[in-house]
Write a protein that holds these residues in place. Sequence first.
Motif, PDB file in Angstrom:
ATOM      1  N   LEU A  83       0.839  -1.207   0.000  1.00 33.08           N
ATOM      2  CA  LEU A  83       0.000   0.000   0.000  1.00 33.08           C
ATOM      3  C   LEU A  83       0.873   1.257   0.000  1.00 33.08           C
ATOM      4  CD1 LEU A  83      -2.841   1.304   0.247  1.00 33.08           C
ATOM      5  CD2 LEU A  83      -2.611   1.071   2.727  1.00 33.08           C
ATOM      6  N   LEU A  84       1.940   1.224   0.793  1.00 35.97           N
ATOM      7  CA  LEU A  84       2.856   2.372   0.799  1.00 35.97           C
ATOM      8  C   LEU A  84       3.471   2.572  -0.580  1.00 35.97           C
ATOM      9  CD1 LEU A  84       4.697   1.754   4.202  1.00 35.97           C
ATOM     10  CD2 LEU A  84       3.032   3.557   3.716  1.00 35.97           C
ATOM     11  N   ASP A  85       3.894   1.469  -1.195  1.00 33.54           N
ATOM     12  CA  ASP A  85       4.461   1.561  -2.550  1.00 33.54           C
ATOM     13  C   ASP A  85       3.456   2.183  -3.520  1.00 33.54           C
ATOM     14  OD1 ASP A  85       6.630   0.220  -1.519  1.00 33.54           O
ATOM     15  OD2 ASP A  85       6.104  -1.718  -2.410  1.00 33.54           O
ATOM     16  N   VAL A  96       0.114  10.176  -4.011  1.00 34.02           N
ATOM     17  CA  VAL A  96      -1.207  10.576  -3.515  1.00 34.02           C
ATOM     18  C   VAL A  96      -1.275  10.410  -2.003  1.00 34.02           C
ATOM     19  CG1 VAL A  96      -2.387   9.981  -5.647  1.00 34.02           C
ATOM     20  CG2 VAL A  96      -2.208   8.269  -3.848  1.00 34.02           C
ATOM     21  N   GLY A  97      -2.215  11.095  -1.415  1.00 33.48           N
ATOM     22  CA  GLY A  97      -2.418  11.057   0.028  1.00 33.48           C
ATOM     23  C   GLY A  97      -3.472  10.042   0.427  1.00 33.48           C
ATOM     24  N   HIS A  98      -4.257  10.408   1.428  1.00 39.80           N
ATOM     25  CA  HIS A  98      -5.307   9.532   1.969  1.00 39.80           C
ATOM     26  C   HIS A  98      -4.724   8.257   2.580  1.00 39.80           C
ATOM     27  CE1 HIS A  98      -8.955  11.353  -0.321  1.00 39.80           C
ATOM     28  NE2 HIS A  98      -8.937  11.735   0.942  1.00 39.80           N
ATOM     29  N   ILE A  99      -3.421   8.240   2.837  1.00 41.85           N
ATOM     30  CA  ILE A  99      -2.799   7.007   3.312  1.00 41.85           C
ATOM     31  C   ILE A  99      -3.270   6.645   4.730  1.00 41.85           C
ATOM     32  CG2 ILE A  99      -0.732   8.196   4.197  1.00 41.85           C
ATOM     33  CD1 ILE A  99      -0.757   4.757   2.452  1.00 41.85           C
ATOM     34  N   GLY A 100      -3.532   7.652   5.547  1.00 39.47           N
ATOM     35  CA  GLY A 100      -3.907   7.383   6.939  1.00 39.47           C
ATOM     36  C   GLY A 100      -5.164   6.543   7.056  1.00 39.47           C
ATOM     37  N   GLY A 101      -6.207   6.944   6.359  1.00 39.39           N
ATOM     38  CA  GLY A 101      -7.479   6.223   6.415  1.00 39.39           C
ATOM     39  C   GLY A 101      -7.449   4.903   5.666  1.00 39.39           C
ATOM     40  N   ASN A 102      -6.483   4.758   4.756  1.00 34.19           N
ATOM     41  CA  ASN A 102      -6.300   3.460   4.104  1.00 34.19           C
ATOM     42  C   ASN A 102      -5.669   2.476   5.076  1.00 34.19           C
ATOM     43  OD1 ASN A 102      -6.578   3.282   0.833  1.00 34.19           O
ATOM     44  ND2 ASN A 102      -6.373   5.387   1.523  1.00 34.19           N
ATOM     45  N   LEU A 103      -4.682   2.964   5.814  1.00 28.21           N
ATOM     46  CA  LEU A 103      -4.010   2.083   6.765  1.00 28.21           C
ATOM     47  C   LEU A 103      -4.938   1.677   7.910  1.00 28.21           C
ATOM     48  CD1 LEU A 103      -0.535   3.883   6.829  1.00 28.21           C
ATOM     49  CD2 LEU A 103      -0.944   1.522   6.093  1.00 28.21           C
ATOM     50  N   SER A 127     -10.649   5.274   0.672  1.00 22.91           N
ATOM     51  CA  SER A 127      -9.710   4.219   1.086  1.00 22.91           C
ATOM     52  C   SER A 127      -9.600   3.139   0.021  1.00 22.91           C
ATOM     53  CB  SER A 127     -10.159   3.617   2.423  1.00 22.91           C
ATOM     54  OG  SER A 127      -9.981   4.559   3.456  1.00 22.91           O
ATOM     55  N   VAL A 128      -9.763   3.539  -1.214  1.00 21.94           N
ATOM     56  CA  VAL A 128      -9.753   2.552  -2.289  1.00 21.94           C
ATOM     57  C   VAL A 128      -8.391   1.895  -2.460  1.00 21.94           C
ATOM     58  CG1 VAL A 128      -9.161   4.097  -4.210  1.00 21.94           C
ATOM     59  CG2 VAL A 128     -10.656   2.128  -4.611  1.00 21.94           C
ATOM     60  N   GLY A 129      -7.310   2.597  -2.083  1.00 18.03           N
ATOM     61  CA  GLY A 129      -5.979   1.993  -2.184  1.00 18.03           C
ATOM     62  C   GLY A 129      -5.909   0.723  -1.365  1.00 18.03           C
TER      63      GLY A 129
END
Lengths: 306, 262
Positions: B21-23, B30-37, B64-66
């Motif tokens: 996911l980080l990759d 892109v952002g939105h990483i916090g809510g994806n994690l 959080s589609v990632g």
Amino acid sequence: MRNAACTAWCELYAERPFVFLTGDLGFMALEPLRDQLGGHFINAGVAEQNMVSVAAGIRQTGIETWVYSIAPFAYARPFEQIRNDVCINRQPVYIVGNGGGYGYGVQGPTHHAIEDYGVLLALQGMNVYVPAFADDVGLAIRQLSAAQRPAYLRLGRCEKPKEFAAPKFTPWRKLLEGGGPILVAVGPIVGPLISAVAQMDVLTRPELWLLSVMPAGIDALPAEIVDAARAGRSLAVVEEHVSQGSAGTALVARLAAMGVPPRMFMPFNAKGYPSATYGSQAFHRVESGIDAESVLRALSTTDSRQ
Amino acid sequence: MQNVVAEEQFCELTRRVRRRLLDLHFAAKVGHIGGNLSCLDALLYLHHHVLADGDALTLSKGHSVGALYVALWSAGKLTDDDLESFYRDGTKLSGHPAAGWSPDILFSTGSLGHGLSLAAGVALGRRLQGKPGRVFCLCSDGEWQEGSTWEALTFARHHRLDSLTVLVDGNGLQGFGDTQSVASMGDLAQRIAGFGVDVREIDGHDVAGLQEIAEPASNGPRVFVMKTVKGKGVPFMEGKMEWHYLPMTEEQYRLACQLVQQ
């Protein structure tokens, strides 16, 4: 038209099942449908946003789905749900708005829908059906159901003169011959125009047309209307809808794109509430100058000057 | 389908997919990483231990589609080539889910407050036609500020949609504040319970808690309010609102990659 629609849905359900959701409306009209559909008739309550999204979810499972409310509550409150969950998700949900235009009269502006189909036609894949007569409703329901695309059915009050034999429901119908301007009406507002135009001299009176399906009707104009524009005849369009997003502007744009813009365009649209007072549907038509008498007076004055 | 899942095995899976996911997000900038994690563990648990053929999942928190994409990748439903196209012109992997190309993405979502109604419709439509399958909906906690979500809960409860399971990613942070300071959302489970719905609070990062999701409900929908951590697994992101939006710098990405392996 509600009773005609109820009868049509009951007949349709006898052939194949569908789900019908209402936003707590239909008292004294939809009881036969409720009784026939049983668990497939769902009063979704006073929650139109949820109702439309639920309908899209139900449709995704493979069963035909209808949504019903009075016109403003059917399209305006759940607009984003129609945009995203029905249109963007390509779910052929059928939305029914009763009392389009000024249909709810003195109930006031929150209950009117004078911008409904313009707003909805801006959405991807949306189709609008505006039956003019009670006899149209059954065919309109059949046609939009067969098309399997997102659709909005604007119901109103049938104002067809008793003696008039209307042609069968199609996107375009020529109702009265005439040698004057081309006069296109959208929906039940055509009723009083039929009576008034019929009394005029056929050589000079408007040629009365009825438009009932959009955008299909705009995309496929009758050759007679194109030829009339090419021949320099004026075009007038009467509709219980504001100018923005109206059938009239779409029609003129289409003719212009075909290289045959009308020599003169006379739009007759809902103007909202110019006096800031409220009354019957007839009252609001007069205030907007879209009642039959105002339209024909304006046409005779304007067209005779050309 | 209920499995007793080995915690160690699941942790290894989450570490591996968290790194992917980080990759994915770094490559796309892109952002939105916090809510994806914060919801990744739940999505992994669903895709590896709960969802069966015929089940449906609606990602109501479409931002959080990632996490959904890498969960599908980990389940063999998306390829590395698919993920490479994330955020690029001509991709099917847009920044919020777009329907029409994957059987695992039933609806285009992204505007909050739609998913629960859609899922309720799927559950009801299936029941009316005698079709089997459970229906899941993953919401954010901030999403419960949308009135339509409460409309949907009322509807689902009224129609006793017992095939419907709702997961709430309760990370406590939203776009421009925390859910408590924005709308006093701290007692969300209690509020939901007030609608007569079966609500359970679980740890959204713990196998023991997530295992409860697999239990089918009866007599109505079930809601799991998951206690989660925004930025879970990357200590410098954990519990920080700014990671709702911020993309990672290269330095942050490299550090995050080291940290998620620990």
